[in-house]
Design a protein around this motif. Structure first.
Motif, PDB file in Angstrom:
ATOM      1  N   GLN A  83       0.854  -1.186   0.000  1.00  0.00           N
ATOM      2  CA  GLN A  83       0.000   0.000   0.000  1.00  0.00           C
ATOM      3  C   GLN A  83       0.894   1.241   0.000  1.00  0.00           C
ATOM      4  O   GLN A  83       2.116   1.142   0.124  1.00  0.00           O
ATOM      5  N   VAL A  84       0.278   2.403  -0.164  1.00  0.00           N
ATOM      6  CA  VAL A  84       1.040   3.650  -0.232  1.00  0.00           C
ATOM      7  C   VAL A  84       1.957   3.794   0.982  1.00  0.00           C
ATOM      8  O   VAL A  84       1.526   3.631   2.130  1.00  0.00           O
ATOM      9  N   SER A  85       3.214   4.091   0.709  1.00  0.00           N
ATOM     10  CA  SER A  85       4.189   4.336   1.782  1.00  0.00           C
ATOM     11  C   SER A  85       4.011   5.765   2.277  1.00  0.00           C
ATOM     12  O   SER A  85       4.222   6.723   1.529  1.00  0.00           O
ATOM     13  N   LEU A  86       3.633   5.907   3.527  1.00  0.00           N
ATOM     14  CA  LEU A  86       3.426   7.242   4.081  1.00  0.00           C
ATOM     15  C   LEU A  86       4.726   8.040   4.170  1.00  0.00           C
ATOM     16  O   LEU A  86       4.729   9.240   3.868  1.00  0.00           O
ATOM     17  N   PRO A  87       5.863   7.440   4.567  1.00  0.00           N
ATOM     18  CA  PRO A  87       7.119   8.198   4.532  1.00  0.00           C
ATOM     19  C   PRO A  87       7.476   8.664   3.122  1.00  0.00           C
ATOM     20  O   PRO A  87       7.961   9.787   2.936  1.00  0.00           O
ATOM     21  N   ALA A  88       7.229   7.815   2.110  1.00  0.00           N
ATOM     22  CA  ALA A  88       7.514   8.212   0.731  1.00  0.00           C
ATOM     23  C   ALA A  88       6.618   9.367   0.307  1.00  0.00           C
ATOM     24  O   ALA A  88       7.065  10.302  -0.377  1.00  0.00           O
ATOM     25  N   LEU A  89       5.351   9.312   0.709  1.00  0.00           N
ATOM     26  CA  LEU A  89       4.426  10.398   0.400  1.00  0.00           C
ATOM     27  C   LEU A  89       4.880  11.697   1.055  1.00  0.00           C
ATOM     28  O   LEU A  89       4.884  12.765   0.415  1.00  0.00           O
ATOM     29  N   LYS A  90       5.276  11.612   2.315  1.00  0.00           N
ATOM     30  CA  LYS A  90       5.727  12.811   3.027  1.00  0.00           C
ATOM     31  C   LYS A  90       6.942  13.436   2.342  1.00  0.00           C
ATOM     32  O   LYS A  90       7.019  14.669   2.194  1.00  0.00           O
ATOM     33  N   THR A  91       7.860  12.610   1.886  1.00  0.00           N
ATOM     34  CA  THR A  91       9.046  13.117   1.186  1.00  0.00           C
ATOM     35  C   THR A  91       8.656  13.820  -0.104  1.00  0.00           C
ATOM     36  O   THR A  91       9.177  14.912  -0.417  1.00  0.00           O
ATOM     37  N   LEU A  92       7.747  13.224  -0.873  1.00  0.00           N
ATOM     38  CA  LEU A  92       7.301  13.840  -2.122  1.00  0.00           C
ATOM     39  C   LEU A  92       6.619  15.176  -1.860  1.00  0.00           C
ATOM     40  O   LEU A  92       6.815  16.149  -2.605  1.00  0.00           O
ATOM     41  N   LEU A  93       5.840  15.255  -0.803  1.00  0.00           N
ATOM     42  CA  LEU A  93       5.161  16.507  -0.468  1.00  0.00           C
ATOM     43  C   LEU A  93       6.170  17.589  -0.082  1.00  0.00           C
ATOM     44  O   LEU A  93       5.935  18.782  -0.318  1.00  0.00           O
TER      45      LEU A  93
ATOM     46  N   ILE B 118      -3.207  15.070  -4.684  1.00  0.00           N
ATOM     47  CA  ILE B 118      -3.075  13.637  -4.440  1.00  0.00           C
ATOM     48  C   ILE B 118      -4.383  13.005  -4.884  1.00  0.00           C
ATOM     49  O   ILE B 118      -5.462  13.439  -4.477  1.00  0.00           O
ATOM     50  N   SER B 119      -4.313  11.987  -5.737  1.00  0.00           N
ATOM     51  CA  SER B 119      -5.517  11.368  -6.277  1.00  0.00           C
ATOM     52  C   SER B 119      -5.288   9.875  -6.410  1.00  0.00           C
ATOM     53  O   SER B 119      -4.338   9.448  -7.086  1.00  0.00           O
ATOM     54  N   LEU B 120      -6.145   9.079  -5.780  1.00  0.00           N
ATOM     55  CA  LEU B 120      -5.966   7.624  -5.816  1.00  0.00           C
ATOM     56  C   LEU B 120      -7.257   6.925  -5.405  1.00  0.00           C
ATOM     57  O   LEU B 120      -8.157   7.552  -4.854  1.00  0.00           O
ATOM     58  N   PRO B 121      -7.356   5.616  -5.678  1.00  0.00           N
ATOM     59  CA  PRO B 121      -8.536   4.864  -5.241  1.00  0.00           C
ATOM     60  C   PRO B 121      -8.386   4.363  -3.808  1.00  0.00           C
ATOM     61  O   PRO B 121      -7.277   4.017  -3.384  1.00  0.00           O
ATOM     62  N   VAL B 122      -9.494   4.325  -3.087  1.00  0.00           N
ATOM     63  CA  VAL B 122      -9.469   3.743  -1.744  1.00  0.00           C
ATOM     64  C   VAL B 122      -9.103   2.261  -1.836  1.00  0.00           C
ATOM     65  O   VAL B 122      -8.262   1.756  -1.100  1.00  0.00           O
ATOM     66  N   ILE B 123      -9.768   1.560  -2.769  1.00  0.00           N
ATOM     67  CA  ILE B 123      -9.539   0.129  -3.001  1.00  0.00           C
ATOM     68  C   ILE B 123      -9.433  -0.063  -4.510  1.00  0.00           C
ATOM     69  O   ILE B 123     -10.284   0.414  -5.264  1.00  0.00           O
ATOM     70  N   ALA B 124      -8.410  -0.771  -4.956  1.00  0.00           N
ATOM     71  CA  ALA B 124      -8.228  -0.979  -6.387  1.00  0.00           C
ATOM     72  C   ALA B 124      -9.253  -1.966  -6.928  1.00  0.00           C
ATOM     73  O   ALA B 124      -9.719  -2.854  -6.220  1.00  0.00           O
ATOM     74  N   THR B 125      -9.554  -1.824  -8.207  1.00  0.00           N
ATOM     75  CA  THR B 125     -10.519  -2.720  -8.839  1.00  0.00           C
ATOM     76  C   THR B 125     -10.013  -4.149  -8.911  1.00  0.00           C
ATOM     77  O   THR B 125     -10.786  -5.088  -9.006  1.00  0.00           O
TER      78      THR B 125
ATOM     79  N   GLY C 246      -6.166  -5.896  -3.831  1.00  0.00           N
ATOM     80  CA  GLY C 246      -5.108  -5.122  -3.221  1.00  0.00           C
ATOM     81  C   GLY C 246      -5.535  -4.502  -1.913  1.00  0.00           C
ATOM     82  O   GLY C 246      -6.571  -4.836  -1.344  1.00  0.00           O
ATOM     83  N   PRO C 247      -4.752  -3.552  -1.433  1.00  0.00           N
ATOM     84  CA  PRO C 247      -4.974  -3.038  -0.083  1.00  0.00           C
ATOM     85  C   PRO C 247      -6.086  -1.999  -0.009  1.00  0.00           C
ATOM     86  O   PRO C 247      -6.447  -1.370  -0.995  1.00  0.00           O
ATOM     87  N   VAL C 248      -6.633  -1.842   1.188  1.00  0.00           N
ATOM     88  CA  VAL C 248      -7.399  -0.640   1.518  1.00  0.00           C
ATOM     89  C   VAL C 248      -6.361   0.408   1.903  1.00  0.00           C
ATOM     90  O   VAL C 248      -5.625   0.236   2.869  1.00  0.00           O
ATOM     91  N   GLN C 249      -6.283   1.474   1.126  1.00  0.00           N
ATOM     92  CA  GLN C 249      -5.240   2.476   1.357  1.00  0.00           C
ATOM     93  C   GLN C 249      -5.455   3.208   2.695  1.00  0.00           C
ATOM     94  O   GLN C 249      -6.602   3.369   3.139  1.00  0.00           O
TER      95      GLN C 249
END
Length: 394
Positions: free
Chosen positions: A136-146, A154-161, A164-167
């Motif tokens: 699932q989305v890496s929160l540390p990676a997201l923080k670095t990108l921000l 930021i745009s993404l699905p809660v659950i992929a079709t 996969g994970p619940v983000q």
């Protein structure tokens, strides 16, 4: 939960086993009756006259959706499908050259294509957030990108079709708010399956469909836009419902989220969506979510014991969408085998075309997808497992 009543409200379960709720769930009887009644009213009164007679009921749809996701009625637009709802939000954003859009590897191709179009047309940049060890989305990676990029969205699905994970959407929302970045959620597989609270999540916009876990009709969806943001977004196209003509040279866009709607709509389907939301709220989203997770966990356990089957779900928190591959048989062959007249078990095939990034990353081209709802049973799962155990060798 009253499972017997859920099944009594779902006539088709007497003839088939429906494990394709992430595609289109079986509508409960109250939804079918609501839509049928309105079509009959249109036939007897006329379309405009029937809509006028149901004006109060149509207005109530916005309040019901608001209660479902903890939003205000004026923050809701009812739109002909979730794709168009998402498009209306995304294309209204004033993205500039050099702006960065962050998404996940589980993004739906129908959303990723617009990112690429805006990359070509406006010069935005698209970045995929790295995954953590759970997929699932890496929160540390997201923080670095921000911190390092000029992120606008930021745009993404809660659950992929494709499962996969619940983000971790609440944590993502908190990071987006702290950075002053807009957050758009595709909640098509989440709304109706799990509790969704836009204030807890912190998203600015959210799009969802009627036909999946909400158990409403096809060809209907909705969009949430936070009130403080709404008036700063201008839809890419307008009509006399979204705006009003003031003079021969001026017009005024309406103040609420219905600026993203258009005049013509399927009134029977809109009423059906409202009824589906009320039905889901009456059952309780939290109890349904717990039951769906229980059933999905039971299915995963059973599949894990089958020779030749590999589970393909990832994430520390999984949903009612269960995906797997078979050593000998393709997903299409499994779908056809289970759908045969003597079995009548509905599953589907999820291919790389819908979730290209994730499937490429995992080296997959297709998976079998069984998506469970609260009206399904352990006995139905046992029947499917027995059918899979009898798969012919190819």
């Amino acid at each position: 939960m009253n499972i017997e009543q859920l099944r009594a409200d779902t006539p088709a379960v007497a003839q088939l086993i429906h494990f394709n709720n992430a595609g289109a769930a079986l509508m409960p009887a109250p939804v079918i009756e609501t839509m049928t009644r309105h079509i009959q009213l249109e036939a007897s009164l006329g379309g405009y006259e029937a809509a006028g007679q149901c004006a109060a009921e149509l207005e109530n749809v916005y309040g019901a959706i608001g209660r479902l996701i903890n939003a205000q009625p004026d923050e809701i637009a009812v739109i002909e499908n979730a794709t168009r709802a998402w498009d209306m939000a995304f294309y209204s954003l004033p993205l500039q050259p050099g702006d960065v859009v962050l998404t996940s590897s589980t993004e739906y191709a129908g959303n990723y294509i617009p990112y690429l179009q805006m990359q070509q047309q406006r010069g935005i940049k698209v970045r995929v957030i790295a995954n953590d060890e759970h997929g699932q989305v890496s929160l540390p990676a997201l923080k670095t990108l921000l911190e390092e990029e000029r992120v606008a969205l930021i745009s993404l699905p809660v659950i992929a079709t494709n499962g996969g994970p619940v983000q971790p959407i609440e944590q993502i929302g908190a990071l987006a708010r702290a950075a002053g970045v807009l957050f758009l959620l595709d909640a098509c597989q989440a709304v109706g399956q799990m509790p969704i609270d836009v204030h807890k999540i912190g998203c600015h916009m959210l799009a969802a469909t009627s036909r999946k876990y909400l158990r409403g009709p096809r060809g209907m969806g909705f969009l949430y836009v936070e009130r403080s943001l709404c008036q700063n977004l201008e839809p890419v196209f307008l009509d006399l419902h979204a705006a009003s003509l003031q003079t021969s040279n001026t017009y005024m866009i309406r103040a609420d989220a219905r600026r993203f709607e258009n005049w013509e709509c399927n009134v029977a389907a809109k009423l059906g969506l409202g009824c589906a939301v009320e039905y889901a709220l009456a059952q309780g989203i939290e109890p349904m979510w717990l039951r769906i997770q229980h059933l999905a966990g039971y299915l995963r356990q059973c599949l894990a014991d089958l020779a030749g089957v590999t589970l393909r779900d990832t994430g520390s928190l999984t949903s009612g969408i269960v995906t797997f591959t078979h050593q000998r048989n393709s997903a299409t062959q499994i779908q056809q085998w289970l759908a045969a007249q003597d079995k009548r078990i509905n599953v589907t095939t999820s291919t790389f075309r819908s979730t290209l990034l994730d499937m490429q990353h995992r080296g997959l081209r297709e998976v079998s997808r069984a998506s469970l709802h609260a009206y399904n049973t352990e006995t139905e799962i046992d029947t499917m497992i027995a059918a899979l155990d009898g798969l012919p060798s190819v």
